[in-house]
Scaffold this motif. Structure first.
Motif, PDB file in Angstrom:
ATOM      1  N   ARG A 126      -4.470   9.976  -4.948  1.00 29.61           N
ATOM      2  CA  ARG A 126      -3.013  10.180  -5.028  1.00 29.61           C
ATOM      3  C   ARG A 126      -2.452   9.752  -6.377  1.00 29.61           C
ATOM      4  N   ASN A 127      -3.035   8.701  -6.953  1.00 29.84           N
ATOM      5  CA  ASN A 127      -2.504   8.123  -8.181  1.00 29.84           C
ATOM      6  C   ASN A 127      -3.264   8.547  -9.437  1.00 29.84           C
ATOM      7  N   ARG A 136      -8.511   4.761   3.010  1.00 32.38           N
ATOM      8  CA  ARG A 136      -7.220   4.464   2.392  1.00 32.38           C
ATOM      9  C   ARG A 136      -7.367   4.276   0.890  1.00 32.38           C
ATOM     10  N   ASP A 163       0.437   9.727   3.432  1.00 34.63           N
ATOM     11  CA  ASP A 163       1.078   9.351   2.175  1.00 34.63           C
ATOM     12  C   ASP A 163       2.462   8.817   2.554  1.00 34.63           C
ATOM     13  N   THR A 174       0.832  -1.202   0.000  1.00 38.86           N
ATOM     14  CA  THR A 174       0.000   0.000   0.000  1.00 38.86           C
ATOM     15  C   THR A 174       0.867   1.252   0.000  1.00 38.86           C
ATOM     16  N   ASP A 175       0.336   2.334  -0.545  1.00 36.65           N
ATOM     17  CA  ASP A 175       1.077   3.595  -0.556  1.00 36.65           C
ATOM     18  C   ASP A 175       0.446   4.635   0.366  1.00 36.65           C
ATOM     19  N   VAL A 176      -0.649   4.275   1.035  1.00 38.64           N
ATOM     20  CA  VAL A 176      -1.330   5.168   1.970  1.00 38.64           C
ATOM     21  C   VAL A 176      -1.636   4.389   3.246  1.00 38.64           C
ATOM     22  N   SER A 185      -5.779   6.711  -1.868  1.00 39.18           N
ATOM     23  CA  SER A 185      -4.782   6.147  -2.767  1.00 39.18           C
ATOM     24  C   SER A 185      -5.171   6.383  -4.227  1.00 39.18           C
TER      25      SER A 185
END
Length: 308
Positions: free
Chosen positions: A278-279, A271, A90, A23-25, A275
């Motif tokens: 964010r992307n 989340r 983040d 995961t990135d978050v 995410s």
């Protein structure tokens, strides 16, 4: 004053593994809701979704066919209105902030944002990611398999990037004097079980959760899903940091407390929504619905930050 119970859960927890994980978050949610209300909310979610699953998770709500249920849950007049809070992290930006705070003296939030925004273009995306991965590795006593980095190797990389012209190179150049701070941090990490790792977003998120719910002066008792990272030593550190704001921490199995199940739902959907945003594949409707729950001091940097 009698403390208020806040039920908590998280999503995206991978400890100090900030880069290259699943995961990135990271999201940490807190719910203020009486038990009977939470149980009724869980029953309503189950009735609306109609899945025979024994335990519901956020993924049930995130399926396209259950979109109306998710919108109902997050709506301004929905069951969580005024009862939910979520702190977002983040993970990449968290790593950049940690580098600036530890290695640059003095390190500021503005410096971290500048480096986070300019680093990929200045150094190249792959080189920038390698640099952050090396930083994360050198601060972990047990680095991920395949990416060990010695302090000497890391600071050689710092010297290399510091030669790149522009703001990003100038900021990284300020890291060159951080070798002693890295050594001191690693020594403390090896000997102090109560030390909160600078790369773990969980404890800072818990602190923000408590501060949010205790803003009126009412102390908070956390009812938290079982979490191995919140050791007895770290709970003591939380109490020392938060003082009378934190009355205590009690751990439960989320399956035994409907309030924690609701916190699990909120953390999980937050989340995923964050995410996606964010992307570059964000859903404007869901992002807007989530906004009222998000802590203003979330560790976030992007075009959507000002819109929260």
């Amino acid at each position: 004053m009698r403390p208020v119970e806040i039920a908590c859960d998280e999503s995206g927890s991978e400890g100090e593994n900030l880069l290259g994980g699943e995961t990135d978050v990271f999201a940490h949610a807190g719910i203020r809701m009486p038990g009977p209300d939470a149980a009724a909310c869980v029953r309503e979610i189950r009735a609306r979704i109609g899945s025979p699953a024994e335990e519901y998770k956020a993924n049930h709500l995130l399926r396209a066919k259950h979109r109306p249920v998710l919108e109902w849950l997050l709506a301004p007049d929905g069951p969580l209105a005024g009862r939910g809070h979520v702190h977002l992290t983040d993970k990449t930006f968290f790593a950049v902030r940690a580098a600036v705070k530890l290695l640059a003296e003095p390190g500021t939030e503005a410096m971290a944002r500048t480096l986070h925004r300019t680093g990929p273009a200045a150094f190249g995306a792959a080189r920038w990611e390698s640099f952050l991965t090396a930083f994360v590795s050198v601060l972990r006593l047990r680095p991920r398999r395949g990416v060990p980095t010695s302090p000497e190797d890391f600071f050689a990389l710092v010297a290399e990037l510091a030669r790149v012209p522009g703001a990003a190179g100038e900021l990284v150049a300020r890291f060159r004097g951080g070798a002693e701070r890295v050594a001191a941090y690693r020594a403390r990490l090896a000997t102090d079980p109560g030390l909160v790792p600078v790369l773990d977003p969980l404890v800072p998120a818990v602190i923000h959760t408590v501060r949010h719910w205790s803003a009126s002066g009412t102390p908070v008792e956390l009812v938290h899903d079982e979490q191995l990272a919140l050791t007895a030593e770290r709970v003591l550190q939380l109490k020392a940091t938060l003082g009378p704001r934190l009355a205590g921490v009690r751990f439960v199995d989320s399956r035994d407390d409907a309030r924690v199940q609701i916190a699990d739902f909120l953390a999980g959907v937050a989340r995923r929504i964050a995410s996606d945003e964010r992307n570059g594949r964000g859903d404007p409707v869901l992002t807007t619905l989530l906004r009222s729950f998000v802590d203003a001091d979330s560790v976030w940097d992007g075009p959507e930050r000002g819109a929260r």
